[in-house]
Structure formats: structure tokens, C-alpha cells
Motif scaffolding. Structure first.
Motif, PDB file in Angstrom:
ATOM      1  N   VAL A  76      -5.721   1.097   6.415  1.00  0.00           N
ATOM      2  CA  VAL A  76      -6.469   0.803   5.200  1.00  0.00           C
ATOM      3  C   VAL A  76      -5.807  -0.340   4.430  1.00  0.00           C
ATOM      4  N   SER A 119     -13.070   0.913  15.393  1.00  0.00           N
ATOM      5  CA  SER A 119     -12.171   0.369  14.386  1.00  0.00           C
ATOM      6  C   SER A 119     -11.419  -0.831  14.959  1.00  0.00           C
ATOM      7  N   LEU A 179      -9.912   8.144   6.521  1.00  0.00           N
ATOM      8  CA  LEU A 179      -9.366   9.200   5.682  1.00  0.00           C
ATOM      9  C   LEU A 179     -10.114  10.536   5.800  1.00  0.00           C
ATOM     10  N   ALA A 217     -12.557   0.925   6.095  1.00  0.00           N
ATOM     11  CA  ALA A 217     -11.514   1.550   6.914  1.00  0.00           C
ATOM     12  C   ALA A 217     -11.082   2.863   6.286  1.00  0.00           C
ATOM     13  N   ALA A 218     -10.941   2.855   4.947  1.00  0.00           N
ATOM     14  CA  ALA A 218     -10.611   4.099   4.260  1.00  0.00           C
ATOM     15  C   ALA A 218     -11.706   5.126   4.470  1.00  0.00           C
ATOM     16  N   ALA A 243      -3.307   5.821   9.404  1.00  0.00           N
ATOM     17  CA  ALA A 243      -4.559   5.574   8.688  1.00  0.00           C
ATOM     18  C   ALA A 243      -4.299   4.792   7.415  1.00  0.00           C
ATOM     19  N   SER A 293     -11.453  -3.141   4.134  1.00  0.00           N
ATOM     20  CA  SER A 293     -10.420  -2.147   3.860  1.00  0.00           C
ATOM     21  C   SER A 293     -11.034  -0.867   3.318  1.00  0.00           C
ATOM     22  N   LEU A 294     -12.017  -1.028   2.420  1.00  0.00           N
ATOM     23  CA  LEU A 294     -12.671   0.163   1.872  1.00  0.00           C
ATOM     24  C   LEU A 294     -13.370   0.945   2.978  1.00  0.00           C
TER      25      LEU A 294
END
Lengths: 83, 502, 91, 141, 132
Positions: free
Chosen positions: B397, B319, B439, B434-435, B393, B431-432
């Protein structure tokens, strides 16, 4: 010494450096490689002298020999042969 | 006395950290180990105070110069304190203090003995000092020396645990970092040959009139810098050392490396590009475009690699590769919004990633499980740790009211302003992703019942305090970004030459 | 395989390097950018500024002493790093 | 037999090596050389002693505790020299304006703080070399 | 074209410096023996010193040390690159020292100083850890 002679000597020593650097790749015995590193430093010290950098020459020679010593100390423990 | 300190503050900050580091190894016989820890945390707190003071000065009175040794600019070493310095010093303070606090709880147990713990703290302080030095310096060769201290210290703290995995990662890291240093040194050589100066301001002055005579040589020098700092800051195709090094190091070390050490090299790159060579030349050479493309590739590729990992710390390490891509994307945009966004992202990613690594370290240590799939129900046993992990987290995101949102929003605005819709798409996709990779950890931890009753509890008290501090910081920065955002924008304007250097 | 790729890349870089080298100021000439006012001050002023005959020493330990302080720190860092790598340490 | 010859020769040569190293350190501001090269020469002399007379004997002469102290104080000494300038109300690491007499050019004492700093750093470098060698050769666990 | 080649030939130290840099980097990246890698690092760093010192050199210049005895005008070479490279040498000594220490530690942990074998052993350990 005239600048032409210095240039000539420079080229010879620089060529020698390249030969040493390539030889390191082909030598199988690590002890030889370490000694080649020492030779590299000393040749470089000669080049520094020709380029009128005596400070650097003395430091490079001392540091190169010191590093070769430490490297040989390590080789004495880990073995000479490269598989 | 007070005036002597405030006048010499930029150099005294560095020297204070260095002296603390010099003294620490002598203190092995101190009976109360707690005192040694308090001593080093105190030094870090002083850095934060000094950095905040410098940032305030810069925000009100503009940037200023300091001559070390009293020698005027092209002969001596000059320190330049501007908004970039202020921002990075504050980041250093925000991140190092909680990490050191966290480390103080179980450092001796992690590294083996008290003396080794002291050595670790010494290297930690040296790394902090080098990053501080990078933030304040205005001299090319000083950049190199500081980078060298930073890389040796950061290489060494990876091997703190001294087990098979970490030492192998350390060696790989050392070799690549040294190749990077060689490239940086050659780049400095090119700049020196072309201008005859090492001072950044003077290099810019010399280059502004003569650079058309040697575009290839200048481009070569710049690409040397890009490769050198790219290796050190894990720009995508050169990131190969990062996952191993950051996932095998002990928790405080990986938090420090992932959050700060990498950013230090980016700051150095920014200084070289914008303070030494100058925005006009950099934007005229095809350098920023390369950074833009590499940044976009890094965002997607890093995130995809992260998705494929099952080990928590490895996932966080990848990440980092993805998030470094955001920073380079902002640099590549070359606009005030974009650069300001990427400077803000340096801060917000630093605090977020530090928090994530600290929380992940606690989870891995107390549960004994390093795989995400086996962390079912951790949230019930360690509610605070997993809670702050969730905060981190969400910030990563880019949810509003968390610090990650502020910087990503800036980057998004910057891309829109530059008319680069591909960058917008990549930012949203990043970003998506990363989610998608962060998550599930929260989901597994909170919403899956463990198979058997677990025997572990919450992390140590001090560690919780450190993590809560970072979590509160994330929310504070996300809610009231005012002053920091202004500082970042001002830094971007200064770097791009839109605000006259005082 | 990796050997071939590395060799190919290095050759590519080498060609660009030759072009870059051609653009650099000529080696050994006394009027390159390197021999500018900065070098002049060091050569002419070092003795009166620092009192040392050896200009390299006067640069290393006076004009750019800060660099040397950090350089000493590099050595210190590596020693502590070697300790951390090799030694068990006392408790 | 050869061991005996080696020991005698090294015992005879070492003082000169050390003298040369110290000369290089002390004359760093007058002639080529300086703290780093001189320090390495002194350190290599000590390493030669350890190599010939045995590691135990070598580390008896310079224990780990001593070298750690020299490491820390060599660098601290440098920082302290820098603070002289700050306390005098001028800049960090200032030499000429810090009130230390510069001395007469060409003499051993010249260059103000340069000699003092060189001495501290030279000692530190020498101890660094010895420490490195001992750490690499030491058999632990 | 002739002018280009002439300029390149006149700048011969830079060619050698960059060639040595390439050889050093190549050695580090391709050799699996760790000690060879360290030697490659040293060759690479040496080439960067060559680059700097050649930049500061003047044909017919003398070493940057004031001679109190001589009276005539002499051209001193630029002392700044020499001072910088003194620092550079210290840096490479530090890096070499750290890498040698790491090699010793790796040898104790794995019993070999070959990167490929170390990688193999690591993978085997990881695989056996998974099956358990």
C-alpha cells in the motif's frame, strides 16, 4: 549464377514459403500440416544456400526434419484430425 | 587465484549458477536430499555476495566493462557492470535465497518426487542464472539468448505440479512468451540492420549520428521491443497469461515469477532503450509517452481486476499487473526521479510480492481454502504467517517505514517534478486501491471468528524463517533506504546519460 | 470475431512496416551499415585469430562463445523442462 | 516381409548416417556444419533405429541415466573449456591466448579449443534429440 | 513515390520476412488446435532468420568459408548474422520440444488437443467445483 537469377529464384522460393505458411491454416489433417512444416524448413534451407549461408542451410534442414519427426511422433499419439 | 576470480567475477557469477544447475540433475541418487538443497542455496548465497561486491565497486569506482574471451568490444561479447547491474543482482540475491529456503520445506511433497524436485531446482537456478546474465550483459544478442533461457525456465516451473489447471496455463504462457521472443528478435534485427553492431555502446554511438535518416524504422524496432518485452513483463493489455500462470503454479514458482522473472524483462527493456539506443533518441521518439499511458492504465485496471477476485493467489497475481504499471509509469516519466523510483520499485516490489506470495501459499496450503471469504480467523491459527502477510500488504500500500513507501514516494516526487498531475492522481488512487484489495484479507483473517474450530497450525519452521527474513528486509529497506536508494538514483543518472559511462 | 480483430491489426501494422522497410538500407548492396568494420574483422582476421577456415564456426565458438554456452543452456533447459512436464521421476 | 526389408535397409544405411553426422561435427570448423547440425543428424540416426527396431531396443542402447549424464557433462565440458582461459590468467572462454596450440589451418586439428568444444556440444545435442524422442513416445501412467 | 516503391521492391526479402512473421503470429493467435499453434511458432521464428540473413547478404558474395586453394579476391558475405541465427534455430528447437511435451501432457489430462475444448472442460470443472 548471376545475381539476377539468384534474385529470381529467391523470389520464387520466398513465394513458396508464403504459400506453405498460408496452407498450414487451411489444411485440416494435422499430419499434412506437420509435413508442410518440413517442406517449409527445406525450402528455407534452399533460400539459405542461395543467400550463401551453407552453415545455416544444413542446420535448418536437420533441425526442421528433426522437429517434423517429433511432431509426427506426437500426432501419432494424439490423432490426425483437427476438429 | 583471488585476483583471477575478482577480475572475472561478472561472468563467473553466471557460470557458477549455470554449473550448479548442470550438476544438479546428476545428483538424483544422493541419499541425503538436504545436501542437494544446501548446495543450491549456497550457490544463491554466493550470487548475493558477488552481487553486493559488484554493487559496492560500482558505487565507489563507477561502471566498468568486461570482455568475454578477451575479444575487444564490437567483435566479442562485452559485459557492462553499472549501478543497474548492482541493484538487480542484490534484488536477485534478496529474493531467491528466501524462496529457495521456503521451497526446501515441502518441495518434494508439492511436485511429487525427489527427482522432480531436483528438476524444479535446476530450472530455478537456470532462471536465476539467466536473470543474472541479463543484469550483467552489454550485448544485444546476449540479451535475447538470456531472455530465452529465462522464459523457457519460467514457463516450465509453472507446470511443476503438473495438474490440469497449471499445464493449461503453462501452454498459454509458452505461446505468448514465444511470440514475445519473436518480436524481440525482430527488434534486434532492426537495430542490427541500421547499425551493423550488436554491442550496446557501439549501437548508441552509430545511432547518435545517423538516426534521423530512418525514424520510422527505428520507431518500428522500438515498438517491437516494447511489444516483446511487454508481453513477457505483463504490461497491461498484454498481461492475459499472467493471472492463470501465477495463480496455478506452486508457491515458490509463483513467488519467483511474480517478483523476479518479470523484472528481468523490464531490466532488459531498460538496457535496450537507454544503453543501446540512448536516452536522447528514446525521449525524442514517442515511446516513453506510450509507456506512461500504458503504465497508468495498468495501475488502475490491474487494481480493479484484483478487487474483483475472491481467490487469494489470483488477487495477488492481478496486483502484480498493477504494480508493473508503477514501474512502467516511472520509466515513462523519463526523469531521474521517476526512473530512480521505478528502479527502486523493482527492488521493493520484488521483496514485497515474494513475501506476499509465500505467505499466501502457506495460508492456502495449510487451511485448504483458496478463497478469501472463507479465511475467517486464519490469523488466530497462523499468527506469524498472517503477521508477515500484513507487513507485505502495508508495504504494497505504501505506508511509511515499509519498502513500498520509499519507491512510491520517489515516483510521486518524480511525477510532481515532471508536472504530470494525472500521474500523481493515478499513483495515489493506485495505493488506495491496493489498500482496498489487500487489507480485507488481513481483516478477514484477524477480525472474523471462524464458524467451526479449525484443525490446522502454523507453517513449517523453515518457511517461517524465510518469510520473517523477507519481512525484516522490507522494514530495513523501508527504514534505511540510503545506500540502495543512492544506487537506484545513480543507475537512473547513468541510464539517462547524465553520468558519463566510464 | 477475434480473427477479424487480429487481421485488422495485422493490416495496420503492415502499412507501417512498408514505410519502415523503405527506410532500411538496400538489400544486397555491399555498403550497408551491416557490412562495416565488424564484419571486415571477422572476414579478414578469423583465420589468424582462431585458426578455423569456417568463419561462422569461429564466430560461434570463439568470438561469441559465451552466446553459444548460453544457447547450449537453452537446450539443456528445455530438456529439463520436458522431463518436468512429462516424467514422474524416481523418489 | 516389408518389416524385414525395412530392418535390413536401415541396418545398412544407419552406419553411413552416423558417419556423416560425425563428419559434420568433426569438420565444423573447416566446412559447413558444426556441433548442432551434426548432433541432430546423429540423434536422428538413433531415432530411426528406435523407430524401426522398437523403442525398448532403442532405449536399451542409450538408457535414460546415460543421456542425463551426457546432457550434464556436455554442458559442463563447455564451461570447463572456458575456465582454461581463467586459470591461465586471462579471460573466460579465451582460445588464442589460453596457451592451447591453434594448429595448422585447414587440417583437422586446427582452431584450438573449437574442435574440443564442438565435440562435447555435438554429443550433447545428439543425446538431447534421443531423450526428447524417448520422452515423447514413452507411455507413463 | 516511385523512389519509395522502388526501394520497397528492392528490399523484397524484408517484405517476405515480415509477411511470414504476420502469418505465423496470426496462426498462433487464431487457431485453436495446439499443434497448429506450434507450427505457427515455427513459421514465425523462421521469418526472423530470413530477416537477419537477408541483412547480411551481398549480391554476388560467397559463403563465409575461407578456401585455401583459390587465389583470386572474393567478397565474403557477413558471417555474423549466420552465426546468430544458428543460435536462433537452437532456441526454436527448444521451444518446439517443450511445447510438444506440453501437448502430450495436455492430451493425457484432457483427452483433446484443442484449446477451445480444453477451456470448456476447465470451465465445467470449475463450475462443478463451485457448486459443491
Amino acid at each position: 549464377m548471376s545475381p539476377q537469377i539468384i534474385d529470381f529464384l529467391n523470389i520464387i522460393f520466398l513465394g513458396f514459403l508464403v504459400v506453405i505458411a498460408i496452407a498450414v491454416s487451411y489444411v485440416r489433417d494435422l499430419l499434412y500440416a506437420a509435413i508442410l512444416l518440413g517442406a517449409y524448413s527445406v525450402t528455407m534451407a534452399l533460400i539459405w544456400l542461395l543467400m550463401s549461408a551453407p552453415d545455416l542451410a544444413i542446420t535448418e534442414a536437420a533441425a526442421g526434419i528433426g522437429m517434423t519427426t517429433l511432431m509426427i511422433a506426437v500426432i501419432s499419439k494424439t490423432g490426425r484430425e483437427e476438429e | 587465484m583471488a585476483t583471477a576470480i575478482s577480475e572475472n567475477l561478472p561472468v563467473l557469477l553466471v557460470v557458477m549458477l549455470l554449473s550448479t544447475a548442470y550438476i544438479l540433475p546428476v545428483l538424483t541418487r544422493v541419499r541425503r536430499f538436504r545436501l542437494v538443497e544446501i548446495f543450491s542455496i549456497l550457490a544463491l548465497c554466493l550470487t548475493l555476495v558477488g552481487g553486493a561486491y559488484l554493487a559496492k565497486e560500482v558505487l565507489h569506482n563507477g561502471s566498468f566493462h568486461y570482455q568475454v574471451g578477451g575479444w575487444p568490444a564490437p567483435w566479442g561479447i562485452e559485459l557492462v557492470i553499472n549501478s543497474l547491474t548492482g541493484l538487480f543482482l542484490i534484488t536477485i540475491g534478496f529474493v531467491t535465497i528466501p524462496i529457495m529456503l521456503y521451497a526446501s520445506a515441502d518441495l518434494v511433497e508439492e511436485v511429487g518426487s525427489r527427482q522432480r524436485a531436483i528438476w524444479f531446482m535446476t530450472l530455478f537456478l537456470l532462471l536465476t542464472a539467466a536473470l543474472t546474465g541479463l543484469a550483467v550483459t552489454g550485448d544485444m544478442f546476449n540479451v535475447f539468448v538470456m531472455v530465452e533461457v529465462a522464459s523457457i525456465a519460467s514457463v516450465a516451473i509453472v507446470s511443476a505440479r503438473n495438474d490440469a489447471a497449471s499445464v493449461e496455463a503453462t501452454f498459454k504462457y509458452l505461446m505468448l512468451a514465444t511470440i514475445g521472443s519473436g518480436f524481440v528478435m525482430l527488434g534486434i534485427g532492426f537495430l542490427y540492420i541500421l547499425t551493423g553492431n550488436l554491442n550496446m555502446g557501439f549501437i548508441q554511438h552509430e545511432l547518435s549520428t545517423t538516426w534521423q535518416n530512418y525514424p520510422t524504422a527505428l520507431w518500428m524496432g522500438m515498438s517491437f521491443f516494447m511489444v516483446g518485452f511487454g508481453v513477457k513483463s505483463a504490461l497491461f493489455p498484454l498481461h492475459v497469461w499472467l493471472p492463470d500462470a501465477h495463480s496455478t503454479a506452486i508457491t515458490p514458482a509463483s513467488a519467483m515469477l511474480s517478483s523476479l522473472a518479470i523484472k528481468g524483462y523490464i531490466i532488459a527493456l531498460l538496457k535496450v532503450f537507454y544503453m543501446a539506443v540512448g536516452a536522447q533518441i528514446i525521449l525524442a521518439l514517442p515511446i516513453t509517452n506510450i509507456l506512461l499511458v500504458l503504465g497508468m492504465v495498468a495501475i488502475i485496471a490491474g487494481a480493479l481486476f484484483a478487487l474483483a477476485q475472491d481467490e487469494l493467489k489470483r488477487r495477488l497475481a492481478f496486483s502484480t499487473v498493477s504494480q508493473v504499471g508503477y514501474i512502467f509509469l516511472g520509466i515513462g516519466l523519463g526523469t531521474v526521479q521517476g526512473l530512480g523510483g521505478s528502479l527502486m520499485h523493482i527492488l521493493s516490489h520484488a521483496i514485497t510480492k515474494a513475501l506476499l506470495f509465500l505467505a499466501a501459499g502457506s495460508i492456502v496450503k495449510y487451511t485448504g481454502e483458496s478463497k478469501i471469504s472463507e479465511m475467517a480467523g486464519v490469523g488466530y491459527q497462523m499468527p506469524v504467517t498472517v503477521g508477515v502477510f500484513t507487513v507485505g500488504a502495508l508495504s504494497m500500500v505504501g505506508i511509511p517505514l515499509f519498502s513500498g513507501f520509499v519507491s512510491k514516494w520517489q515516483l510521486l516526487l518524480g511525477s510532481l517534478q515532471a508536472g504530470n498531475y494525472l500521474a500523481v492522481l493515478v499513483l495515489v488512487l493506485g495505493s488506495l486501491l491496493a489498500a482496498a484489495y489487500l487489507l480485507p484479507v488481513v481483516k478477514v483473517a484477524f477480525f472474523q471468528k471462524p464458524e467451526e474450530k479449525p484443525l490446522y497450525g502454523e507453517a513449517a519452521y523453515v518457511q517461517l524463517v524465510a518469510m520473517l527474513f523477507l519481512a525484516v528486509l522490507i522494514i530495513l529497506v523501508g527504514t534505511f533506504p540510503g545506500a540502495l536508494l543512492e544506487l537506484a538514483q545513480q543507475a537512473a543518472r547513468t541510464l539517462l546519460g547524465l553520468e558519463v559511462l566510464l | 470475431m477475434s480473427r477479424n480483430i487480429a487481421a485488422f491489426l495485422l493490416v495496420c501494422i503492415g502499412v507501417v512496416m512498408f514505410l519502415a522497410i523503405a527506410e532500411l538500407p538496400l538489400y544486397g548492396s555491399p555498403d550497408t551499415p551491416v557490412q562495416n568494420y565488424v564484419a571486415e574483422r571477422y572476414i579478414d582476421g578469423a583465420l589468424s585469430d582462431t585458426g578455423a577456415l569456417n568463419m561462422v564456426a569461429s564466430i560461434v565458438i570463439d568470438y561469441r562463445a559465451y552466446d553459444t554456452l548460453i544457447e547450449t543452456t537453452v537446450l539443456f533447459t528445455s530438456i529439463i523442462a520436458v522431463f518436468l512436464v512429462l516424467k514422474k521421476g524416481i523418489n | 516381409m516389408s518389416d524385414f526389408v525395412l530392418k535390413r535397409v536401415v541396418a545398412l544405411l544407419l552406419p553411413f548416417v552416423q558417419m556423416f553426422g560425425l563428419y559434420v561435427i568433426f569438420h565444423g570448423h573447416l566446412s559447413p556444419g558444426g556441433s548442432f547440425s551434426g548432433g541432430i543428424i546423429v540423434g536422428l540416426g538413433m531415432i530411426a533405429f528406435s523407430l524401426v527396431f522398437g523403442l525398448e531396443k532403442g532405449s536399451e542402447k542409450l538408457t535414460e541415466r546415460t543421456t542425463t549424464l551426457i546432457e550434464s557433462f556436455g554442458t559442463l565440458w563447455y564451461g570447463a573449456m572456458g575456465l582454461v582461459g581463467v586459470l591461465r590468467g586471462s579471460s573466460f572462454l579465451m582460445n588464442k591466448g589460453s596457451g592451447v596450440p591453434l594448429g595448422e589451418p585447414g587440417k583437422l586439428y586446427s582452431g584450438g579449443l573449437i574442435l574440443l568444444i564442438t565435440l562435447g556440444v555435438g554429443l550433447k545435442v545428439a543425446s538431447t534429440m534421443v531423450t526428447l524422442f524417448n520422452a515423447l513416445m514413452e507411455e507413463e501412467d | 513515390m516511385g523512389d519509395l516503391i522502388n526501394r520497397i521492391l528492392q528490399n523484397y526479402p524484408y517484405i517476405f520476412a515480415l509477411a511470414l512473421f504476420g502469418i505465423g503470429t496470426f496462426t498462433v493467435l487464431t487457431h485453436s488446435n495446439l499443434l497448429k499453434k506450434v507450427i505457427g511458432i515455427n513459421i514465425m521464428e523462421g521469418s526472423t532468420y530470413l530477416f537477419f540473413i537477408a541483412a547480411g547478404n551481398i549480391r554476388g558474395g560467397v559463403a563465409p568459408i575461407k578456401d585455401m586453394a583459390s587465389q583470386g579476391e572474393v567478397i565474403h558475405v557477413n558471417p555474423l548474422p549466420q552465426a546468430l541465427m544458428l543460435t536462433g534455430i537452437v532456441v526454436s528447437v527448444s521451444v518446439t520440444a517443450l511445447s510438444l511435451a506440453l501437448i502430450m501432457r495436455l492430451y493425457k489430462l484432457y483427452g483433446t488437443v484443442d484449446a477451445r475444448e480444453i477451456h470448456q472442460i476447465r470451465n465445467e470443472v470449475r463450475a462443478s467445483g463451485n457448486s459443491n
